[in-house]
Scaffold this motif. Structure first.
Motif, PDB file in Angstrom:
ATOM      1  N   VAL A 115      24.517 -94.732 -88.608  1.00  0.00           N
ATOM      2  CA  VAL A 115      23.466 -95.839 -88.231  1.00  0.00           C
ATOM      3  C   VAL A 115      22.193 -95.528 -87.610  1.00  0.00           C
ATOM      4  CG1 VAL A 115      22.948 -98.265 -87.726  1.00  0.00           C
ATOM      5  CG2 VAL A 115      25.268 -98.038 -88.534  1.00  0.00           C
ATOM      6  N   PHE A 116      22.488 -95.180 -86.635  1.00  0.00           N
ATOM      7  CA  PHE A 116      21.387 -94.554 -85.703  1.00  0.00           C
ATOM      8  C   PHE A 116      20.701 -93.090 -86.310  1.00  0.00           C
ATOM      9  CE2 PHE A 116      23.688 -97.377 -82.978  1.00  0.00           C
ATOM     10  CZ  PHE A 116      22.816 -98.024 -82.391  1.00  0.00           C
ATOM     11  N   ASP A 117      21.408 -92.261 -86.728  1.00  0.00           N
ATOM     12  CA  ASP A 117      21.003 -91.053 -87.509  1.00  0.00           C
ATOM     13  C   ASP A 117      20.116 -91.495 -88.550  1.00  0.00           C
ATOM     14  OD1 ASP A 117      22.541 -89.557 -86.188  1.00  0.00           O
ATOM     15  OD2 ASP A 117      24.331 -89.144 -87.408  1.00  0.00           O
ATOM     16  N   ARG A 118      20.382 -92.423 -89.532  1.00  0.00           N
ATOM     17  CA  ARG A 118      19.699 -93.274 -90.489  1.00  0.00           C
ATOM     18  C   ARG A 118      18.322 -93.581 -89.996  1.00  0.00           C
ATOM     19  NH1 ARG A 118      17.242 -93.109 -95.312  1.00  0.00           N
ATOM     20  NH2 ARG A 118      17.508 -94.852 -96.649  1.00  0.00           N
ATOM     21  N   ALA A 119      18.362 -94.539 -89.061  1.00  0.00           N
ATOM     22  CA  ALA A 119      17.118 -95.141 -88.492  1.00  0.00           C
ATOM     23  C   ALA A 119      16.234 -93.891 -87.893  1.00  0.00           C
ATOM     24  CB  ALA A 119      17.704 -95.974 -87.249  1.00  0.00           C
ATOM     25  N   ILE A 120      16.615 -93.187 -87.277  1.00  0.00           N
ATOM     26  CA  ILE A 120      15.736 -91.994 -86.860  1.00  0.00           C
ATOM     27  C   ILE A 120      15.245 -91.277 -87.916  1.00  0.00           C
ATOM     28  CG2 ILE A 120      15.473 -89.962 -85.753  1.00  0.00           C
ATOM     29  CD1 ILE A 120      17.755 -90.879 -83.555  1.00  0.00           C
ATOM     30  N   SER A 121      15.753 -91.013 -88.974  1.00  0.00           N
ATOM     31  CA  SER A 121      15.436 -90.121 -90.292  1.00  0.00           C
ATOM     32  C   SER A 121      14.148 -91.055 -91.043  1.00  0.00           C
ATOM     33  CB  SER A 121      16.475 -89.959 -91.295  1.00  0.00           C
ATOM     34  OG  SER A 121      17.277 -91.006 -91.753  1.00  0.00           O
ATOM     35  N   LEU A 122      14.464 -92.365 -90.965  1.00  0.00           N
ATOM     36  CA  LEU A 122      13.441 -93.176 -91.499  1.00  0.00           C
ATOM     37  C   LEU A 122      12.207 -93.240 -90.628  1.00  0.00           C
ATOM     38  CD1 LEU A 122      15.567 -96.321 -92.605  1.00  0.00           C
ATOM     39  CD2 LEU A 122      14.295 -94.694 -94.240  1.00  0.00           C
ATOM     40  N   ARG A 123      12.173 -93.176 -89.454  1.00  0.00           N
ATOM     41  CA  ARG A 123      11.214 -93.194 -88.487  1.00  0.00           C
ATOM     42  C   ARG A 123      10.371 -91.857 -88.910  1.00  0.00           C
ATOM     43  NH1 ARG A 123       6.739 -95.345 -87.129  1.00  0.00           N
ATOM     44  NH2 ARG A 123       5.992 -94.465 -84.870  1.00  0.00           N
ATOM     45  N   LEU A 124      11.345 -90.931 -88.931  1.00  0.00           N
ATOM     46  CA  LEU A 124      10.570 -89.468 -88.901  1.00  0.00           C
ATOM     47  C   LEU A 124       9.886 -89.229 -90.278  1.00  0.00           C
ATOM     48  CD1 LEU A 124      13.233 -87.092 -87.748  1.00  0.00           C
ATOM     49  CD2 LEU A 124      11.044 -87.551 -86.501  1.00  0.00           C
ATOM     50  N   ALA A 125      10.409 -90.121 -91.377  1.00  0.00           N
ATOM     51  CA  ALA A 125       9.558 -90.487 -92.607  1.00  0.00           C
ATOM     52  C   ALA A 125       8.428 -91.159 -92.382  1.00  0.00           C
ATOM     53  CB  ALA A 125      10.576 -90.790 -93.710  1.00  0.00           C
ATOM     54  N   GLY A 126       8.070 -91.703 -91.578  1.00  0.00           N
ATOM     55  CA  GLY A 126       6.943 -92.442 -91.131  1.00  0.00           C
ATOM     56  C   GLY A 126       7.005 -93.838 -91.193  1.00  0.00           C
ATOM     57  N   LEU A 162      26.620 -97.868 -77.647  1.00  0.00           N
ATOM     58  CA  LEU A 162      26.031 -97.884 -76.303  1.00  0.00           C
ATOM     59  C   LEU A 162      25.082 -96.423 -76.427  1.00  0.00           C
ATOM     60  CD1 LEU A 162      28.458 -99.090 -73.830  1.00  0.00           C
ATOM     61  CD2 LEU A 162      26.239-100.114 -74.238  1.00  0.00           C
ATOM     62  N   ALA A 163      25.793 -95.459 -76.822  1.00  0.00           N
ATOM     63  CA  ALA A 163      25.262 -94.151 -76.851  1.00  0.00           C
ATOM     64  C   ALA A 163      24.034 -94.157 -78.171  1.00  0.00           C
ATOM     65  CB  ALA A 163      26.205 -92.820 -77.468  1.00  0.00           C
ATOM     66  N   GLY A 164      24.277 -94.947 -79.095  1.00  0.00           N
ATOM     67  CA  GLY A 164      23.261 -94.851 -80.071  1.00  0.00           C
ATOM     68  C   GLY A 164      22.072 -95.662 -79.821  1.00  0.00           C
ATOM     69  N   MET A 165      22.457 -96.832 -78.995  1.00  0.00           N
ATOM     70  CA  MET A 165      20.899 -97.585 -78.474  1.00  0.00           C
ATOM     71  C   MET A 165      20.302 -96.783 -77.526  1.00  0.00           C
ATOM     72  SD  MET A 165      22.402-101.522 -78.264  1.00  0.00           S
ATOM     73  CE  MET A 165      21.037-102.048 -77.883  1.00  0.00           C
ATOM     74  N   ASP A 166      20.821 -95.923 -76.633  1.00  0.00           N
ATOM     75  CA  ASP A 166      20.490 -95.057 -75.826  1.00  0.00           C
ATOM     76  C   ASP A 166      19.507 -93.949 -76.253  1.00  0.00           C
ATOM     77  OD1 ASP A 166      21.288 -96.541 -73.575  1.00  0.00           O
ATOM     78  OD2 ASP A 166      23.103 -95.228 -73.281  1.00  0.00           O
ATOM     79  N   ARG A 167      19.989 -93.513 -77.603  1.00  0.00           N
ATOM     80  CA  ARG A 167      19.122 -92.420 -78.122  1.00  0.00           C
ATOM     81  C   ARG A 167      17.780 -93.096 -78.652  1.00  0.00           C
ATOM     82  NH1 ARG A 167      22.620 -90.788 -83.431  1.00  0.00           N
ATOM     83  NH2 ARG A 167      20.750 -89.676 -83.891  1.00  0.00           N
ATOM     84  N   LEU A 168      17.515 -94.484 -78.726  1.00  0.00           N
ATOM     85  CA  LEU A 168      16.260 -95.115 -78.943  1.00  0.00           C
ATOM     86  C   LEU A 168      15.392 -95.135 -77.750  1.00  0.00           C
ATOM     87  CD1 LEU A 168      17.830 -97.677 -81.437  1.00  0.00           C
ATOM     88  CD2 LEU A 168      17.033 -95.227 -81.901  1.00  0.00           C
ATOM     89  N   GLY A 173       8.372 -97.315 -82.488  1.00  0.00           N
ATOM     90  CA  GLY A 173       8.704 -97.404 -84.179  1.00  0.00           C
ATOM     91  C   GLY A 173       9.801 -97.777 -84.431  1.00  0.00           C
ATOM     92  N   ILE A 174      10.873 -97.727 -83.481  1.00  0.00           N
ATOM     93  CA  ILE A 174      12.174 -98.165 -83.632  1.00  0.00           C
ATOM     94  C   ILE A 174      12.826 -99.405 -82.787  1.00  0.00           C
ATOM     95  CG2 ILE A 174      14.800 -97.499 -84.046  1.00  0.00           C
ATOM     96  CD1 ILE A 174      13.819 -94.688 -84.611  1.00  0.00           C
ATOM     97  N   VAL A 175      13.150-100.564 -83.443  1.00  0.00           N
ATOM     98  CA  VAL A 175      13.829-101.406 -82.263  1.00  0.00           C
ATOM     99  C   VAL A 175      15.043-102.003 -82.872  1.00  0.00           C
ATOM    100  CG1 VAL A 175      11.438-102.397 -81.729  1.00  0.00           C
ATOM    101  CG2 VAL A 175      12.671-103.335 -83.600  1.00  0.00           C
ATOM    102  N   VAL A 176      15.964-102.596 -82.120  1.00  0.00           N
ATOM    103  CA  VAL A 176      17.173-103.147 -82.462  1.00  0.00           C
ATOM    104  C   VAL A 176      16.924-104.521 -82.442  1.00  0.00           C
ATOM    105  CG1 VAL A 176      19.589-103.389 -81.824  1.00  0.00           C
ATOM    106  CG2 VAL A 176      18.346-101.222 -81.560  1.00  0.00           C
ATOM    107  N   ALA A 177      17.347-105.342 -83.311  1.00  0.00           N
ATOM    108  CA  ALA A 177      17.542-106.882 -83.403  1.00  0.00           C
ATOM    109  C   ALA A 177      18.875-107.186 -83.547  1.00  0.00           C
ATOM    110  CB  ALA A 177      16.709-107.289 -84.111  1.00  0.00           C
TER     111      ALA A 177
END
Length: 281
Positions: A115-126, A162-168, A173-177
């Motif tokens: 989940v977090f890998d996907r979010a970060i890749s989307l952010r890197l895509a702009g 927990l670790a995934g949220m800490d990565r953010l 440009g990335i938030v958790v709701a």
């Protein structure tokens, strides 16, 4: 990741692209929310997604309340309005937390990491990215409540969340709701990762009346009744969610009277409530 872990939202496979006019994605009809919750949610997304000098740390919002009170709808509506106002696309990675669980040891943790890998890749895509975690209390119960009979993978999965949220942390440009029905059941370490933790109560008296009128229709027979009668109906359903008003009260009144919703009167609604007494809200 299990095929059903990420909601199939008819966009690019695993995420919603906003702004969207598709009511299937952002359905707000009948939604009546506390204006203070609406304000905080909108500003949270605005600053968390598009303000480069936002405060550091994890930007995470948690909406708590009973099922059917519009928590997920409010998140999508706020994000959709922001995307339309700014003209900047937002990707919403919607995760049904309970669907991520997998009995195989270690599989749940890998799904969470994805989940977090996907979010970060989307952010890197702009893209600006929202990770929407539905019913997080079902995935991250308090570890102090877990017993020997609970799956061994549960604690490992909580650590992965927990670790995934800490990565953010510190990543603009990335938030958790997230949404939660029972915050008291959440693991304390998970709650500690959130900033605003907001209560979404059931609609008040006037909101219940507005919701009923919305679902009955603009030309509803109820409009011909004395307004006091509708207010009395709304008083009888104190504590009910918008979903319960639509699915339980109006459907029961329709079945009992044999009339379509637009022809229901306050008498029909009261008759339905007479046989619904004692039903949970």
């Amino acid at each position: 990741m299990p095929a059903n872990a990420l909601a199939d939202v008819r966009s690019d496979g695993d995420c919603i692209t906003l702004p969207s006019d598709d009511p299937w994605v952002c359905r707000t009809d009948g939604l009546v929310m506390d204006p203070k919750v609406v304000k905080v949610a909108y500003r949270f997304f605005s600053q968390g997604l598009f303000k480069e000098d936002r405060s550091k740390g994890i930007w995470a919002l948690l909406l708590c309340g009973a099922p059917g009170t519009g928590k997920t709808t409010q998140i999508l509506d706020s994000a959709n309005r922001l995307a339309r106002t700014t003209g900047k696309p937002v990707k919403v990675l919607r995760v049904e937390c309970s669907a991520v669980f997998n009995e195989a040891l270690g599989a749940t943790a890998k799904a969470v990491d994805a989940v977090f890998d996907r979010a970060i890749s989307l952010r890197l895509a702009g893209y600006a990215v929202i990770i929407l975690l539905d019913d997080i209390d079902g995935a991250c119960p308090s570890r102090s409540r877990l017993g020997n009979g609970d799956p061994a993978d549960t604690k490992q999965a909580i650590v992965s969340w927990l670790a995934g949220m800490d990565r953010l942390s510190g990543q603009p440009g990335i938030v958790v709701a997230a949404t939660c029905n029972l915050p008291e059941h959440l693991d304390p370490a998970i709650i500690d990762r959130f900033g605003p933790v907001l209560n979404v109560p059931p609609p008040d008296l006037h909101a219940r009346a507005r919701i009923l009128l919305h679902y009955l229709g603009e030309r509803s027979r109820v409009n011909d009744d004395d307004p006091v009668e509708l207010e009395n109906v709304a008083r009888r359903v104190e504590g009910w969610s918008g979903r319960a008003l639509m699915q339980r009260l109006i459907q029961t009144a329709t079945l009992l009277s044999g009339k379509p919703p637009v022809e229901l009167s306050c008498t029909d609604l009261n008759n339905a409530l007479d046989i619904l007494s004692g039903v949970t809200k």
